[in-house]
Design an enzyme around this catalytic site. Structure first.
Site, PDB file in Angstrom:
ATOM      1  N   GLY A 274       0.811  -1.215   0.000  1.00 25.43           N
ATOM      2  CA  GLY A 274       0.000   0.000   0.000  1.00 25.43           C
ATOM      3  C   GLY A 274       0.843   1.262   0.000  1.00 25.43           C
ATOM      4  N   ALA A 275       1.934   1.269  -0.765  1.00 31.37           N
ATOM      5  CA  ALA A 275       2.884   2.391  -0.714  1.00 31.37           C
ATOM      6  C   ALA A 275       2.691   3.417  -1.824  1.00 31.37           C
ATOM      7  CB  ALA A 275       4.312   1.857  -0.755  1.00 31.37           C
ATOM      8  N   SER A 276       1.603   3.348  -2.559  1.00 26.88           N
ATOM      9  CA  SER A 276       1.415   4.301  -3.658  1.00 26.88           C
ATOM     10  C   SER A 276       0.935   5.664  -3.177  1.00 26.88           C
ATOM     11  CB  SER A 276       0.420   3.743  -4.686  1.00 26.88           C
ATOM     12  OG  SER A 276      -0.838   3.491  -4.085  1.00 26.88           O
TER      13      SER A 276
ATOM     14  N   GLY B 107      -0.446   8.041   0.744  1.00 23.15           N
ATOM     15  CA  GLY B 107      -0.717   8.076   2.178  1.00 23.15           C
ATOM     16  C   GLY B 107       0.448   7.679   3.067  1.00 23.15           C
TER      17      GLY B 107
ATOM     18  N   GLY C 293       1.841   4.747   3.666  1.00 25.10           N
ATOM     19  CA  GLY C 293       2.832   3.871   3.045  1.00 25.10           C
ATOM     20  C   GLY C 293       3.856   4.641   2.236  1.00 25.10           C
TER      21      GLY C 293
ATOM     22  N   LYS D 274      -1.792  -1.809  -5.440  1.00 24.45           N
ATOM     23  CA  LYS D 274      -2.688  -2.135  -6.555  1.00 24.45           C
ATOM     24  C   LYS D 274      -2.720  -1.084  -7.648  1.00 24.45           C
ATOM     25  CE  LYS D 274      -6.586  -2.568  -4.526  1.00 24.45           C
ATOM     26  NZ  LYS D 274      -8.046  -2.803  -4.416  1.00 24.45           N
TER      27      LYS D 274
ATOM     28  N   TYR E 111     -14.353  -4.216  11.443  1.00 19.70           N
ATOM     29  CA  TYR E 111     -13.086  -3.527  11.178  1.00 19.70           C
ATOM     30  C   TYR E 111     -12.092  -3.751  12.311  1.00 19.70           C
ATOM     31  CZ  TYR E 111      -9.724   0.271  10.595  1.00 19.70           C
ATOM     32  OH  TYR E 111      -8.571   1.004  10.478  1.00 19.70           O
TER      33      TYR E 111
ATOM     34  N   LYS F 117      -8.348  -5.439  11.985  1.00 23.20           N
ATOM     35  CA  LYS F 117      -7.110  -4.749  12.357  1.00 23.20           C
ATOM     36  C   LYS F 117      -6.403  -5.472  13.497  1.00 23.20           C
ATOM     37  CE  LYS F 117      -5.538  -1.564  10.872  1.00 23.20           C
ATOM     38  NZ  LYS F 117      -4.628  -1.373   9.701  1.00 23.20           N
TER      39      LYS F 117
END
Length: 418
Positions: free
Chosen positions: A17-19, A21, A23, A42, A168, A172
């Site tokens: 999820g580093a694309s 925010g 990350g 993704k 949720y 988590k």
């Protein structure tokens, strides 16, 4: 902010999820040391609402001195994870740090959480973290600075958060429980820790959840990036910890946290997974003249609204309506109020000039809001932010969330009169 030391130079950091925010912020912080970053996310094509792709993130990483390997990875797909790990080994020769950041969120109660949404959260948060960890561990064990960092909360059995967001929370907490297990399983070989913010962090996801204006109650993603950077520099013996961003940065000597605030001096929205905030944060919020509505019920000694307060509120709302308000909103709201002066009320912002009334509207409501009469009056008078009410479980919303956010703007216009 925490200065870079260069200690991550040449290290390979695999981040899900580093694309964008959090990350991406962690990736950029490590890249400034000259680290190699595997961007496992993704988003390969631009999203209509969310900025950033794995390729734009790669450009930013290389611009600050790092080396980037963008990989299309849906953490629900074991083959995609394995392929990304193989590419990382081929290009960089190993993996030193894994950050399990990818996450799915739905702040809904049990009856309002579709099975499809439940599966998404479990598969991304819990299962995805497991798959990424399993794929990277054989290579992490060969590293002298091996770390796994899960972006997940400390385990807290206080039912306040479970109550309205059970699915949720469980998803988590699955990430957090891996910290307990893997820290012991790989003790001496890999440091395994969790990191979580003390306050709300401003991301695209927070904008979607909180609506316009939420950013003023948030800190920047930089605080999480700095906290993660601090953890990465610790020895393998630092393991099994549930780290709070502000706490570890205080240990690093950081004293001025206003540098992390979107709006310095503005009261911050606390994170509800934590029990530590009520007294300390309440004092800070009260010092600004605001009302700390995030307190636990047992701490709230607010007086009940006077008799007829709901009716009076709707009278003022009606006086504030206009064709311009109707044109800008185009929605019908239904309020299901419990407690003293409770009942069903509507706010029609579709009909010419707008209308309010007791009972059901003539047309189907676009948004249904359920709360106590106390909280209804506080919301319309500006003493309780709708975002805070929703996230703390005081406000339940069914229907069009975008139209629910529009109502908050109208409330802000009416605050002075209420």
């Amino acid at each position: 902010m925490l200065p870079n030391t260069g200690r991550l130079a040449g290290c390979t950091v695999f981040i899900t999820g580093a694309s964008r925010g959090i990350g991406k912020a962690i990736a950029l912080k490590a890249a400034k040391d000259g680290a190699n970053i595997v961007i496992a996310a993704k988003t390969a094509q631009p999203h209509p609402k969310l900025l950033g792709t794995i390729y734009t993130a790669a450009e930013e990483i290389e611009a600050v001195g790092g080396k980037a390997l963008p990989c299309i990875v849906d953490v629900r797909d074991e083959q995609q994870i394995s392929a990304a790990v193989e590419k990382a080994i081929k290009k960089f020769g190993g993996i030193d740090i894994l950050v399990n950041n990818a996450s799915a969120i739905s702040l809904t109660n049990t009856l309002d959480t579709p099975t499809k949404r439940l599966d998404l959260m479990m598969n991304v948060n819990t299962r995805g973290t497991y798959l990424a960890s399993k794929a990277c561990i054989p290579y992490l064990k060969k590293s002298k600075v091996a770390h796994i960092l899960n972006i997940s909360p400390p385990l807290n059995l206080n039912p306040v958060w479970f109550k309205q967001h059970c699915a949720y929370t469980i998803a988590k907490y699955g990430m957090s429980m891996y910290v307990l297990g893997m820290a012991e399983e790989f003790k001496g070989e890999i440091a395994v820790n969790a990191l979580w913010p003390k306050t709300a962090i401003h991301t695209a996801a927070m904008d979607m959840l909180g609506g316009p204006g939420i950013e003023s109650q948030c800190r920047k993603v930089d605080i999480i990036a700095d906290a993660a950077y601090s953890i990465f520099q610790k020895p393998k013996s630092f393991t099994g910890n549930f780290v709070i961003d502000e706490n570890i940065l205080k240990e690093e000597g950081i004293e001025n946290f206003d540098v992390y605030a979107i709006k310095p001096g503005h009261p911050l929205q606390p994170d509800f997974f934590l029990d530590e905030y009520p007294e300390a944060v309440s004092k800070k919020v009260e010092s600004t003249g605001a009302v700390p509505e995030f307190k636990e019920e047992k701490l709230q000694l607010q007086p009940k609204p006077r008799s007829g307060a709901v009716e009076e509120t709707f009278r003022i709302v009606k006086d504030s309506l206009s064709d311009d308000v109707v044109k800008a909103t185009q929605a019908i709201y239904l309020f299901e109020l419990s407690g003293e002066d409770g009942g069903t009320w509507f706010l029609d912002l579709k009909s010419k000039g707008g209308n309010v009334g007791y009972g059901e509207p003539s047309d189907q409501a676009d948004v249904v809001m359920s709360m106590t009469t106390d909280d209804f009056v506080k919301m319309f008078s500006g003493k309780l932010k709708p975002t805070m009410a929703f996230m703390s479980g005081k406000l339940k919303i069914k229907g069009n969330m975008a139209l629910a956010i529009k109502l908050e703007k109208l409330m802000n216009q009416m605050n002075a009169r209420l």
